[in-house]
Design an enzyme around this catalytic site. Structure first.
Site, PDB file in Angstrom:
ATOM      1  N   GLU A  83      17.015  -9.189  12.581  1.00  0.00           N
ATOM      2  CA  GLU A  83      15.695  -9.095  13.221  1.00  0.00           C
ATOM      3  C   GLU A  83      14.949 -10.400  12.991  1.00  0.00           C
ATOM      4  OE1 GLU A  83      11.297  -8.458  13.235  1.00  0.00           O
ATOM      5  OE2 GLU A  83      12.582  -9.252  11.682  1.00  0.00           O
ATOM      6  N   CYS A 115      16.154  -3.114  13.378  1.00  0.00           N
ATOM      7  CA  CYS A 115      17.048  -2.790  12.247  1.00  0.00           C
ATOM      8  C   CYS A 115      18.365  -2.176  12.695  1.00  0.00           C
ATOM      9  CB  CYS A 115      16.340  -1.831  11.290  1.00  0.00           C
ATOM     10  SG  CYS A 115      14.722  -2.416  10.819  1.00  0.00           S
ATOM     11  N   HIS A 237      19.003   4.570   7.589  1.00  0.00           N
ATOM     12  CA  HIS A 237      18.217   3.342   7.497  1.00  0.00           C
ATOM     13  C   HIS A 237      17.047   3.629   6.543  1.00  0.00           C
ATOM     14  CE1 HIS A 237      15.791  -0.063   8.260  1.00  0.00           C
ATOM     15  NE2 HIS A 237      14.861   0.615   8.901  1.00  0.00           N
ATOM     16  N   ASN A 280      13.021  -3.248   2.014  1.00  0.00           N
ATOM     17  CA  ASN A 280      13.575  -3.160   3.368  1.00  0.00           C
ATOM     18  C   ASN A 280      14.384  -4.424   3.680  1.00  0.00           C
ATOM     19  OD1 ASN A 280      14.208  -2.394   5.939  1.00  0.00           O
ATOM     20  ND2 ASN A 280      12.093  -2.196   6.657  1.00  0.00           N
TER      21      ASN A 280
HETATM   22  N1  CAA Z   1       1.054   9.053  -5.964  1.00  0.00           N
HETATM   23  C1  CAA Z   1       2.109   9.543  -5.288  1.00  0.00           C
HETATM   24  N2  CAA Z   1       2.192   9.503  -3.933  1.00  0.00           N
HETATM   25  C2  CAA Z   1       1.181   8.935  -3.257  1.00  0.00           C
HETATM   26  C3  CAA Z   1       0.044   8.417  -3.913  1.00  0.00           C
HETATM   27  C4  CAA Z   1       0.010   8.493  -5.329  1.00  0.00           C
HETATM   28  N3  CAA Z   1      -1.027   7.991  -6.021  1.00  0.00           N
HETATM   29  N4  CAA Z   1      -0.788   7.920  -2.970  1.00  0.00           N
HETATM   30  C5  CAA Z   1      -0.202   8.133  -1.757  1.00  0.00           C
HETATM   31  N5  CAA Z   1       0.992   8.755  -1.944  1.00  0.00           N
HETATM   32  C6  CAA Z   1       1.983   9.116  -0.924  1.00  0.00           C
HETATM   33  C7  CAA Z   1       1.387   9.649   0.363  1.00  0.00           C
HETATM   34  O1  CAA Z   1       1.103  11.032   0.277  1.00  0.00           O
HETATM   35  C8  CAA Z   1       2.498   9.359   1.351  1.00  0.00           C
HETATM   36  O2  CAA Z   1       3.531  10.284   1.209  1.00  0.00           O
HETATM   37  P1  CAA Z   1       3.960  11.231   2.456  1.00  0.00           P
HETATM   38  O3  CAA Z   1       4.285  10.303   3.581  1.00  0.00           O
HETATM   39  O4  CAA Z   1       5.128  11.968   1.945  1.00  0.00           O
HETATM   40  O5  CAA Z   1       2.752  12.051   2.743  1.00  0.00           O
HETATM   41  C9  CAA Z   1       3.065   8.024   0.823  1.00  0.00           C
HETATM   42  O6  CAA Z   1       2.611   7.904  -0.518  1.00  0.00           O
HETATM   43  C10 CAA Z   1       2.562   6.813   1.608  1.00  0.00           C
HETATM   44  O7  CAA Z   1       1.193   6.893   1.704  1.00  0.00           O
HETATM   45  P2  CAA Z   1       0.426   6.520   3.043  1.00  0.00           P
HETATM   46  O8  CAA Z   1       1.095   7.151   4.219  1.00  0.00           O
HETATM   47  O9  CAA Z   1      -1.024   6.726   2.857  1.00  0.00           O
HETATM   48  O10 CAA Z   1       0.736   4.955   3.045  1.00  0.00           O
HETATM   49  P3  CAA Z   1       0.286   3.809   3.996  1.00  0.00           P
HETATM   50  O11 CAA Z   1      -0.479   4.320   5.171  1.00  0.00           O
HETATM   51  O12 CAA Z   1      -0.372   2.783   3.151  1.00  0.00           O
HETATM   52  O13 CAA Z   1       1.641   3.168   4.534  1.00  0.00           O
HETATM   53  C11 CAA Z   1       3.759   3.000   5.493  1.00  0.00           C
HETATM   54  C12 CAA Z   1       2.927   3.657   4.396  1.00  0.00           C
HETATM   55  C13 CAA Z   1       3.337   3.549   6.850  1.00  0.00           C
HETATM   56  C14 CAA Z   1       5.218   3.289   5.242  1.00  0.00           C
HETATM   57  C15 CAA Z   1       3.517   1.456   5.461  1.00  0.00           C
HETATM   58  O14 CAA Z   1       4.002   0.915   4.271  1.00  0.00           O
HETATM   59  C16 CAA Z   1       4.132   0.714   6.632  1.00  0.00           C
HETATM   60  O15 CAA Z   1       3.529   0.560   7.687  1.00  0.00           O
HETATM   61  N6  CAA Z   1       5.402   0.177   6.451  1.00  0.00           N
HETATM   62  C17 CAA Z   1       6.111  -0.531   7.485  1.00  0.00           C
HETATM   63  C18 CAA Z   1       6.633   0.387   8.570  1.00  0.00           C
HETATM   64  C19 CAA Z   1       7.784   1.255   8.134  1.00  0.00           C
HETATM   65  O16 CAA Z   1       8.444   1.014   7.146  1.00  0.00           O
HETATM   66  N7  CAA Z   1       8.047   2.296   8.943  1.00  0.00           N
HETATM   67  C20 CAA Z   1       9.160   3.185   8.707  1.00  0.00           C
HETATM   68  C21 CAA Z   1       9.725   3.755   9.976  1.00  0.00           C
HETATM   69  S1  CAA Z   1      10.127   2.440  11.140  1.00  0.00           S
HETATM   70  C22 CAA Z   1      11.623   1.836  10.594  1.00  0.00           C
HETATM   71  O17 CAA Z   1      12.287   2.444   9.822  1.00  0.00           O
HETATM   72  C23 CAA Z   1      12.057   0.481  11.083  1.00  0.00           C
HETATM   73  C24 CAA Z   1      11.715  -0.542  10.048  1.00  0.00           C
HETATM   74  O18 CAA Z   1      12.532  -0.857   9.201  1.00  0.00           O
HETATM   75  C25 CAA Z   1      10.387  -1.151  10.095  1.00  0.00           C
END
Ligand code: CAA
Length: 391
Positions: A83, A115, A237, A280
């Site tokens: 990518e 990916c 993945h 990742n």
């Molecule tokens: N203790 C334990 N758990 C906690 C916590 C704490 N103190 N605070 C939050 N959490 C949990 C939340 O409940 C959540 O868990 P669930 O999803 O099971 O509910 C988890 O931690 C993440 O919290 P948020 O959803 O609030 O986190 P965020 O909004 O900051 O972002 C993310 C998470 C969306 C993955 C972000 O890191 C992101 O955008 N990453 C890049 C995109 C990505 O990886 N997407 C995956 C699918 S796409 C793909 O696979 C292709 C690729 O490689 C990009």
């Protein structure tokens, strides 16, 4: 198999970066409770490239041990999946071909679909070997995952390369027909040519991934694939390791199965060891999951493994493999653990500096600050040409 030949992964080797940033350092800097990283997304640390590392040096480092073990005989194709491409025209694999001293009678090409690219490369390789089982294909999946500093995606960065030698009568994993396929035009994660950090809609990307899991499984079943109960483990993945758990529960639910937590853990737990500490690695991620599974102590002789490859945008594929009896004699477990353990931890300041580092685009002569102690380095750029060195 369609023509009776067994084809698949004969050897697998991975490499990762010189540096590592623990998630504790990121949490301390941005005030996030570390439990969100450790438990919420299932990540402990992320690999960070030195200024003189890139997808080429990582890819060559992953593939060099394969060439050292098997030689270059029969390798007539190198497919490089990424990518995080470094050139709009030239395939990164051509540099790898040169660094590894592969014969000039080789076909080299780069494949892209976020990916998912490495799985396209693997399928391309399998097709070539079905056509001529005496040939071998070197598949290199190499990526540096980069999001904006201080964005939600930042905690899900990482970098690594996996190299696989794909042959007839493989020693590690036989890859089977059919595949379940799925494509949907979504904007969950993308990277316009003028940007080096990806753009992402995090929650949309999770939803798009889950939709793709359901779609590939539906097609896999319709194509006459194995029933779910056949599989001893699933390599997903893993943009972050908790995503594999979300995906597998979704698969079980949509196929009308119980999501018994102990069974989910048995199916996935052994696939997350490398991804949890590397982060990742986009195209390489699903095959790092396979590396972790194979390197685990438990004997998998003859077991069926399910693979779910997802590339945002989006394209996904579900397929099965069977672990070849005797595979343990061909593993690189020690070298893989060493690749992870040799990384030097860096503090948050150094990580930010490296994140923001980039070559000037003026066409001048720009040597790269020395950082890596690995076998290959990006020595600099001169006249817009990248210069690589072998140690
Ligand atoms: N203790 C334990 N758990 C906690 C916590 C704490 N103190 N605070 C939050 N959490 C949990 C939340 O409940 C959540 O868990 P669930 O999803 O099971 O509910 C988890 O931690 C993440 O919290 P948020 O959803 O609030 O986190 P965020 O909004 O900051 O972002 C993310 C998470 C969306 C993955 C972000 O890191 C992101 O955008 N990453 C890049 C995109 C990505 O990886 N997407 C995956 C699918 S796409 C793909 O696979 C292709 C690729 O490689 C990009």
């Amino acid at each position: 198999m369609s023509n009776g030949a067994t084809v698949g992964i004969h050897d697998l080797s991975f490499a990762t970066t010189e540096f590592v940033l623990p998630h504790t350092a990121l949490a301390e800097y941005n005030g996030t409770p570390v439990g969100k990283y450790h438990t919420g997304i299932g990540q402990r640390s992320m690999s960070v490239p030195a200024a003189d590392e890139d997808i080429v040096t990582l890819g060559a480092s992953a593939a060099a041990p394969i060439v050292a073990r098997h030689g270059t005989d029969g390798i007539r194709t190198l497919v490089f999946a990424t990518e995080s491409s470094i050139d709009q025209a030239k395939a990164a694999g051509v540099y790898v071909h040169s660094l590894l001293g592969l014969p000039s009678a080789t076909r080299v090409v780069e494949l892209k679909q976020a990916c998912y690219g490495a799985t396209a490369a693997l399928q391309f390789a399998l097709g070539l070997i079905h056509r001529d089982p005496t040939q071998k294909v070197l598949v290199v999946a190499s990526d540096v995952s980069k999001y904006e500093l201080d964005s939600p995606g930042e905690a899900t960065q990482g970098a690594a390369a996996v190299a696989m030698l794909v042959t007839a009568d493989p020693a590690l994993v036989r890859i089977e027909d059919p595949s379940g396929l799925f494509t949907a035009d979504v904007m969950d994660f993308w990277r316009p040519n003028y940007r080096d950090a990806a753009l992402v809609d995090g929650q949309e990307s999770i939803g798009a991934y889950l939709q793709a899991v359901q779609g590939t499984w539906k097609d896999y079943a319709e194509q006459g694939g194995r029933p779910l109960e056949d599989f001893g483990a699933f390599c997903y993945h893993q943009p972050f390791t908790k995503m594999a758990y979300k995906a597998h529960r979704h698969l079980l639910n949509s196929a009308g199965h119980d999501t018994d937590e102990a069974a989910v853990e048995r199916a996935l737990g052994r696939t997350t060891g490398y991804n949890a500490v590397i982060g990742n690695s986009y195209t390489a991620s699903v095959y790092l999951g396979l590396a972790a599974l194979l390197d685990d102590a438990e004997d998998l002789d003859g077991q069926a493994v399910g693979f779910l490859s997802y590339g945002s945008g989006s394209v996904a594929e579900f397929f099965a493999g069977t672990v070849v009896p005797g595979y343990r004699e061909h593993l690189r477990t020690e070298a893989h653990r060493e690749a992870v353990e040799r990384r030097q931890p860096i503090g948050h300041d150094r990580y930010r500096e490296l994140h923001e580092w980039g070559f000037p685009t003026d066409g001048g002569d720009h040597p790269t600050p020395a950082g890596t102690t690995g076998p290959f380095r990006l020595a600099g750029i001169a006249g817009h040409k990248r210069i690589y060195e072998k140690r």
